[in-house]
Design a protein around this motif. Structure first.
Motif, PDB file in Angstrom:
ATOM      1  N   TRP A 118       0.877  -1.177   0.000  1.00  0.00           N
ATOM      2  CA  TRP A 118       0.000   0.000   0.000  1.00  0.00           C
ATOM      3  C   TRP A 118       0.913   1.224   0.000  1.00  0.00           C
ATOM      4  O   TRP A 118       1.895   1.269   0.747  1.00  0.00           O
ATOM      5  CB  TRP A 118      -0.882   0.033   1.251  1.00  0.00           C
ATOM      6  CG  TRP A 118      -2.013  -0.936   1.221  1.00  0.00           C
ATOM      7  CD1 TRP A 118      -1.962  -2.272   1.472  1.00  0.00           C
ATOM      8  CD2 TRP A 118      -3.380  -0.636   0.944  1.00  0.00           C
ATOM      9  NE1 TRP A 118      -3.200  -2.833   1.368  1.00  0.00           N
ATOM     10  CE2 TRP A 118      -4.099  -1.843   1.054  1.00  0.00           C
ATOM     11  CE3 TRP A 118      -4.066   0.537   0.629  1.00  0.00           C
ATOM     12  CZ2 TRP A 118      -5.468  -1.915   0.842  1.00  0.00           C
ATOM     13  CZ3 TRP A 118      -5.436   0.472   0.425  1.00  0.00           C
ATOM     14  CH2 TRP A 118      -6.129  -0.740   0.528  1.00  0.00           C
ATOM     15  N   ALA A 119       0.592   2.196  -0.809  1.00  0.00           N
ATOM     16  CA  ALA A 119       1.439   3.381  -0.934  1.00  0.00           C
ATOM     17  C   ALA A 119       0.910   4.519  -0.073  1.00  0.00           C
ATOM     18  O   ALA A 119      -0.267   4.879  -0.173  1.00  0.00           O
ATOM     19  CB  ALA A 119       1.516   3.832  -2.393  1.00  0.00           C
ATOM     20  N   SER A 120       1.785   5.076   0.769  1.00  0.00           N
ATOM     21  CA  SER A 120       1.390   6.269   1.518  1.00  0.00           C
ATOM     22  C   SER A 120       1.190   7.454   0.585  1.00  0.00           C
ATOM     23  O   SER A 120       0.306   8.280   0.779  1.00  0.00           O
ATOM     24  CB  SER A 120       2.451   6.595   2.578  1.00  0.00           C
ATOM     25  OG  SER A 120       3.724   6.765   1.968  1.00  0.00           O
ATOM     26  N   GLU A 121       2.032   7.535  -0.453  1.00  0.00           N
ATOM     27  CA  GLU A 121       1.893   8.534  -1.509  1.00  0.00           C
ATOM     28  C   GLU A 121       2.064   7.814  -2.839  1.00  0.00           C
ATOM     29  O   GLU A 121       3.074   7.145  -3.071  1.00  0.00           O
ATOM     30  CB  GLU A 121       2.930   9.647  -1.366  1.00  0.00           C
ATOM     31  CG  GLU A 121       2.746  10.502  -0.127  1.00  0.00           C
ATOM     32  CD  GLU A 121       3.697  11.689  -0.103  1.00  0.00           C
ATOM     33  OE1 GLU A 121       3.443  12.660  -0.835  1.00  0.00           O
ATOM     34  OE2 GLU A 121       4.695  11.622   0.638  1.00  0.00           O
ATOM     35  N   ALA A 133      -2.127  -2.083  -9.185  1.00  0.00           N
ATOM     36  CA  ALA A 133      -2.716  -3.338  -9.636  1.00  0.00           C
ATOM     37  C   ALA A 133      -4.150  -3.541  -9.185  1.00  0.00           C
ATOM     38  O   ALA A 133      -4.885  -4.313  -9.802  1.00  0.00           O
ATOM     39  CB  ALA A 133      -1.869  -4.514  -9.143  1.00  0.00           C
ATOM     40  N   ALA A 134      -4.557  -2.909  -8.101  1.00  0.00           N
ATOM     41  CA  ALA A 134      -5.923  -3.065  -7.588  1.00  0.00           C
ATOM     42  C   ALA A 134      -6.403  -1.718  -7.075  1.00  0.00           C
ATOM     43  O   ALA A 134      -5.806  -1.152  -6.159  1.00  0.00           O
ATOM     44  CB  ALA A 134      -5.981  -4.109  -6.483  1.00  0.00           C
ATOM     45  N   LEU A 294     -10.059   4.949  -5.698  1.00  0.00           N
ATOM     46  CA  LEU A 294      -8.710   5.307  -5.277  1.00  0.00           C
ATOM     47  C   LEU A 294      -7.778   4.125  -5.534  1.00  0.00           C
ATOM     48  O   LEU A 294      -8.236   3.009  -5.820  1.00  0.00           O
ATOM     49  CB  LEU A 294      -8.686   5.665  -3.789  1.00  0.00           C
ATOM     50  CG  LEU A 294      -9.572   6.830  -3.348  1.00  0.00           C
ATOM     51  CD1 LEU A 294      -9.561   6.945  -1.830  1.00  0.00           C
ATOM     52  CD2 LEU A 294      -9.103   8.141  -3.969  1.00  0.00           C
ATOM     53  N   ASP A 295      -6.479   4.366  -5.423  1.00  0.00           N
ATOM     54  CA  ASP A 295      -5.548   3.263  -5.569  1.00  0.00           C
ATOM     55  C   ASP A 295      -5.577   2.379  -4.326  1.00  0.00           C
ATOM     56  O   ASP A 295      -5.822   2.856  -3.214  1.00  0.00           O
ATOM     57  CB  ASP A 295      -4.130   3.775  -5.814  1.00  0.00           C
ATOM     58  CG  ASP A 295      -3.594   4.619  -4.671  1.00  0.00           C
ATOM     59  OD1 ASP A 295      -2.624   4.209  -4.023  1.00  0.00           O
ATOM     60  OD2 ASP A 295      -4.168   5.695  -4.406  1.00  0.00           O
ATOM     61  N   GLY A 296      -5.312   1.104  -4.534  1.00  0.00           N
ATOM     62  CA  GLY A 296      -5.245   0.146  -3.434  1.00  0.00           C
ATOM     63  C   GLY A 296      -3.897  -0.544  -3.429  1.00  0.00           C
ATOM     64  O   GLY A 296      -2.890   0.019  -3.013  1.00  0.00           O
ATOM     65  N   PRO A 402      -9.682  -7.355  -8.834  1.00  0.00           N
ATOM     66  CA  PRO A 402      -8.894  -7.606  -7.638  1.00  0.00           C
ATOM     67  C   PRO A 402      -9.371  -6.728  -6.493  1.00  0.00           C
ATOM     68  O   PRO A 402      -9.861  -5.605  -6.688  1.00  0.00           O
ATOM     69  CB  PRO A 402      -7.457  -7.235  -8.069  1.00  0.00           C
ATOM     70  CG  PRO A 402      -7.639  -6.307  -9.220  1.00  0.00           C
ATOM     71  CD  PRO A 402      -8.889  -6.748  -9.929  1.00  0.00           C
ATOM     72  N   ALA A 403      -9.214  -7.249  -5.283  1.00  0.00           N
ATOM     73  CA  ALA A 403      -9.717  -6.563  -4.076  1.00  0.00           C
ATOM     74  C   ALA A 403      -8.573  -6.082  -3.224  1.00  0.00           C
ATOM     75  O   ALA A 403      -7.535  -6.731  -3.113  1.00  0.00           O
ATOM     76  CB  ALA A 403     -10.592  -7.527  -3.267  1.00  0.00           C
TER      77      ALA A 403
END
Length: 408
Positions: A118-121, A133-134, A294-296, A402-403
């Motif tokens: 998971w990306a903080s930014e 990717a998800a 949002l990005d996951g 994808p989840a």
């Protein structure tokens, strides 16, 4: 490494967690919480912890968890990258780049073909070859106007999440193998998920679990908490949904009927829905869901041949990919991928390439989320043989999006 560069160390014992936790409190602007610190110590893996110290103080860190990740048609060991940070006093010195390069090399050497985080930014990690990717669907639902179809007699049971642990594990493990993006959970991870220290509730009540039961047993569950709020005229409480896992359409519908009709509440929030979340097609007024995409999960392919051969493909595929990878030269070059829903192979080739892409683009399509055609339209995937995108694109998709169900 020059003499001026501090060395990268590997953690030695769980006691190293204290220095790491101190750094993360500073980097993420968190208030120290000793209860949460001890809970996270249980999942800390010293052998996968990369540290840089300055005069004995941890000033940079990158960690990883050893877990499995479900991908299309398979379950793979994947480095779950986490706890990445550099002290404000030590930024712009190349520490993050050194840590990321070393970590990717270690992940590959350890036999894992992909990394996930998971990306903080979201602007940070594409520099290191990670692709989005998800995606996740967030919802802030107006429960008074969303509109639900009538349902049968609910077969629900609720209680505190901890005592219902065994039932939750049973449902999750049954469903996990078929849900790209879901990670394995051993006892440590379930404890981390279900422990509910008051300091982490942010003013809401304790977490509850609700189970849906049918003739075959527990078919689904939801984890949630509620926040009490009143204005001068009426209650305006909020339900905060952490997780919904359902093995049948009936279980899914009944769980959401419950979550959207809890007394004294007016809104329900959910942060980790999928872009194909069935609730969008269940309610009468989808606009009342107030959705946002949002990005996951971000995926990094660290071993092209092993990773592409390990997953399965929605349609038959035979394509030659020209891959660039500035950080891991072993991935660069041409690869022939052949496969379908039963198996795949991926090996180096001297044949002309059909498509060219960066390593982050392979990560983006790896879980069956963003399509090759979308990346090609954005100029990220380049078609070298006319028709190659149309021919290969459907193979990289999957029947479910994808989840991004759990932040780690």
């Amino acid at each position: 490494m020059t003499d001026a560069e501090p060395p990268i160390e590997t953690g030695k014992t769980p006691a190293d967690w204290d220095g790491v936790a101190d750094l993360l409190n500073v980097v993420f602007h968190d208030v120290r919480n000793d209860e949460a610190r001890e809970l996270n110590r249980a999942t800390y893996e010293p052998a996968r912890s990369l540290l840089v110290r300055d005069r004995g103080v941890v000033v940079a860190h990158a960690g990883a968890f050893t877990r499995e990740l479900t991908v299309p048609g398979a379950v793979l060991s994947a480095g779950h990258v986490t706890q990445v940070g550099v002290a404000p006093t030590h930024r712009r010195r190349g520490l993050l780049t050194r840590l990321m390069r070393k970590q990717l090399q270690d992940i590959r050497a350890g036999g894992e073909s992909i990394a996930v985080l998971w990306a903080s930014e979201s602007a940070i990690y594409p520099r290191f070859g990670y692709g989005m990717a998800a995606q996740r669907l967030t919802m802030e639902i107006d429960t008074r106007s969303v509109g639900l179809p009538p349902g049968g007699e609910p077969r629900l049971r609720m209680g505190e999440a901890g005592p219902l642990h065994e039932a939750l594990v049973g449902v999750y493990d049954r469903l996990r193998a078929g849900r790209p993006g879901w990670s394995s959970r051993d006892a440590r991870w379930w404890r981390r998920l279900l422990d509910d220290p008051p300091a982490q509730r942010h003013g809401a009540a304790a977490r509850h679990a609700v189970l849906y039961e049918d003739a075959d047993g527990v078919a689904g569950y939801a984890l949630y908490r509620a926040r009490n709020h009143w204005d001068n005229w009426s209650p305006r409480g909020q339900v905060q949904v952490d997780e919904v896992a359902a093995g049948t359409p009936e279980a899914y519908a009944q769980l959401w009927r419950f979550l959207l009709t809890i007394d004294l509440t007016r809104t329900t929030s959910y942060q980790n829905g999928t872009v194909d979340e069935p609730l969008q097609h269940l309610v009468a007024d989808p606009r009342a869901l107030h959705t946002q995409v949002l990005d996951g999960l971000w995926v990094r392919v660290v071993d092209v041949g092993a990773a592409l051969a390990a997953r399965r493909y929605a349609t038959p595929v035979d394509v030659v990919l020209e891959v660039t990878d500035p950080l891991l030269g072993e991935n660069a070059g041409r690869w022939r991928l052949t496969g379908d829903g039963t198996g795949a192979a991926c090996a180096r080739t001297a044949d002309p390439a059909d498509l060219s892409c960066g390593i982050a683009d392979l990560g983006a399509v790896f879980l069956g989320g963003p399509g090759l055609s979308a990346l090609a339209a954005a100029g990220r995937v380049r078609e070298l043989r006319p028709g190659a995108v149309a021919a290969a694109g459907p193979a990289f998709g999957w029947h479910r999006a994808p989840a991004s169900i759990e932040v780690f």
